[in-house]
Scaffold this active site. Sequence first.
Site, short mmCIF file in Angstrom:
data_model
loop_
_atom_site.label_atom_id
_atom_site.label_comp_id
_atom_site.label_asym_id
_atom_site.label_seq_id
_atom_site.Cartn_x
_atom_site.Cartn_y
_atom_site.Cartn_z
N ARG A 66 0.78 -0.64 -0.08
CA ARG A 66 0.08 -0.09 0.17
C ARG A 66 0.71 1.26 0.08
O ARG A 66 0.33 2.33 -0.87
CB ARG A 66 -0.51 0.40 1.31
CG ARG A 66 -2.07 -1.32 0.89
CD ARG A 66 -2.53 -1.79 2.32
NE ARG A 66 -3.31 -2.52 2.18
CZ ARG A 66 -3.77 -3.88 1.25
NH1 ARG A 66 -2.77 -4.19 1.45
NH2 ARG A 66 -5.27 -3.88 1.64
N GLN A 125 -8.42 -7.28 -0.15
CA GLN A 125 -7.92 -7.54 -1.31
C GLN A 125 -8.56 -6.99 -2.00
O GLN A 125 -8.51 -5.49 -2.81
CB GLN A 125 -7.31 -8.50 -2.12
CG GLN A 125 -5.82 -9.19 -1.70
CD GLN A 125 -4.95 -9.81 -2.29
OE1 GLN A 125 -6.05 -10.91 -2.84
NE2 GLN A 125 -3.96 -10.14 -1.50
N ASP A 158 -3.48 -15.75 6.70
CA ASP A 158 -2.84 -15.60 6.06
C ASP A 158 -2.15 -16.56 7.59
O ASP A 158 -0.88 -17.29 6.76
CB ASP A 158 -2.22 -15.51 6.19
CG ASP A 158 -2.78 -14.74 5.09
OD1 ASP A 158 -3.24 -15.07 4.10
OD2 ASP A 158 -1.87 -12.43 4.19
N LYS A 197 -5.99 -19.58 -2.53
CA LYS A 197 -4.35 -18.18 -1.82
C LYS A 197 -3.59 -18.79 -2.96
O LYS A 197 -3.55 -19.69 -3.96
CB LYS A 197 -4.09 -18.35 -0.03
CG LYS A 197 -5.15 -17.87 0.44
CD LYS A 197 -5.20 -16.99 1.12
CE LYS A 197 -6.57 -16.32 1.54
NZ LYS A 197 -6.34 -14.40 1.19
C1 S3P Z 1 -3.94 -9.23 1.72
C2 S3P Z 1 -5.50 -9.88 2.32
C3 S3P Z 1 -5.85 -11.42 1.94
C4 S3P Z 1 -4.33 -12.35 2.21
C5 S3P Z 1 -2.98 -11.84 1.69
C6 S3P Z 1 -2.99 -10.13 1.37
C7 S3P Z 1 -3.90 -8.10 1.75
O1 S3P Z 1 -6.23 -11.96 0.94
O2 S3P Z 1 -3.98 -13.39 2.98
O3 S3P Z 1 -1.87 -12.30 1.89
O4 S3P Z 1 -2.50 -7.36 1.93
O5 S3P Z 1 -4.98 -6.71 1.68
P1 S3P Z 1 -7.84 -11.73 0.64
O6 S3P Z 1 -8.00 -10.70 0.72
O7 S3P Z 1 -7.28 -12.30 -0.55
O8 S3P Z 1 -8.03 -12.34 2.34
#
Ligand code: S3P
Length: 424
Positions: free
Chosen positions: A27, A165, A310, A337
């Site tokens: 970010r 995400q 995670d 994942k």
């Molecule tokens: C993340 C969100 C998670 C996580 C990924 C990182 C992020 O995924 O599993 O390792 O940085 O926004 P999801 O949004 O698909 O759950």
Amino acid sequence: MQKIVNIITKGLNGSVTIPADKSISHRAVMFASLAKGKSVIKNFSKGQDPLSSLNVCRILGIDAEFKNDLLIINSTGKLSAPSSTLDCGNSGTTMRLISGILAGQNFNSTLIGDASLSKRPMKRIIEPLSLMGAEIKSNDFKAPLNIYGQNLHAINYISKLASAQVKSCILLAGLNAEGETNYTEPYISRNHTEIMLKYMGADIYTDKNTVKIKKSELQPRTIEICGDISSAAYFIAAALIVPNSKIILKNIGLNPTRTGILEVTEKMGGNVKILDKKNISGEDVGDVQVSFSDLKACKIEGEIIPRLIDELPAIAVLATQAEGTTVIKDAQDLRNKESDRIKAVVTELKKIGADIKETPDGFIINGKTNLKGGVEVETYHDHRLAMSLFVAGLICEKPILINGFEWVNISFPEFDYLFKTLSL
Ligand code: S3P
């Protein structure tokens, strides 16, 4: 790269500073690229995933240079049309977040990824982005993604998924869309996007499970990135199950949308204490002390799942050492994942002697089990599998050999070195 892991009997001791958070690093570089002026990022992650985001931003015309431990970003506040495809590597966060930014640009772009990323679902972002007026061509809702920049308009979107995400993708599109975008999620997922966008001056606020954002210009800032609790999770798990351990993990991000692992270790009876808490660039940070503990089984389901998604492979290892039956439910998205983490964890932990069963949305694990080891295990090109199996190897009666251990570099290239400092 193959890695042999031997049993450790004398325990893990000492203290380590946990390297930068992967989610926040992605970010920081993307948002600094959108802010007109000079931003300074302190402690940017050296993992391959955040470096994919940095590389993509550079191809989009951003001037980004490392000076010692600082990443200096100079931006005109505008991205430029890329002269090549944008390679997101193994990183779902890069692909999904940057899509939200690129959908509203006045140029076209193409996003590609490695074999694993090219299999991951993108419908979850393509659908809501299309409702905002985006034009995206994909390979049956998978990468490569051809994004034809459009003027976007706000939407009210109620998501079935608790995914940071997807949420971040839509908020980033909303940052450049006419009107007020409202995004509602079933459970609260990590909120680093909301915190950082606010810190950089965006018109954004959160009301329970809904985030509201209006078109805004970001201001350049100094962003200091805390340590990654998802990386710390492997050391927390190791210290809890390796007898005679007592360690301190410094500078860990303690954002409540990420601390599900600490709530679970508490429920399991783990000796985990937070020593010092402060706030850095809007994020809670602290030191965590962990000692070897007798663990008991627990139930993990519902709203906590996105706050430890995670960490579930590492929690599965912990559960093999907990008295009773641990049940993990509502985690079906683990199958989407970097690998199908439900299948992969069950297959590999069974090989070393765990009593673990696959369910459609999680695991059932009976403990406490003496792990036999003495076998080769696979990482499925998945960094979190590699590190979880490493932790399991520390208590196996016979050494295990991990194939594909180099995948740890995706999020935690310092893993091996830092682990050694605790086991000297
Ligand atoms: C993340 C969100 C998670 C996580 C990924 C990182 C992020 O995924 O599993 O390792 O940085 O926004 P999801 O949004 O698909 O759950």
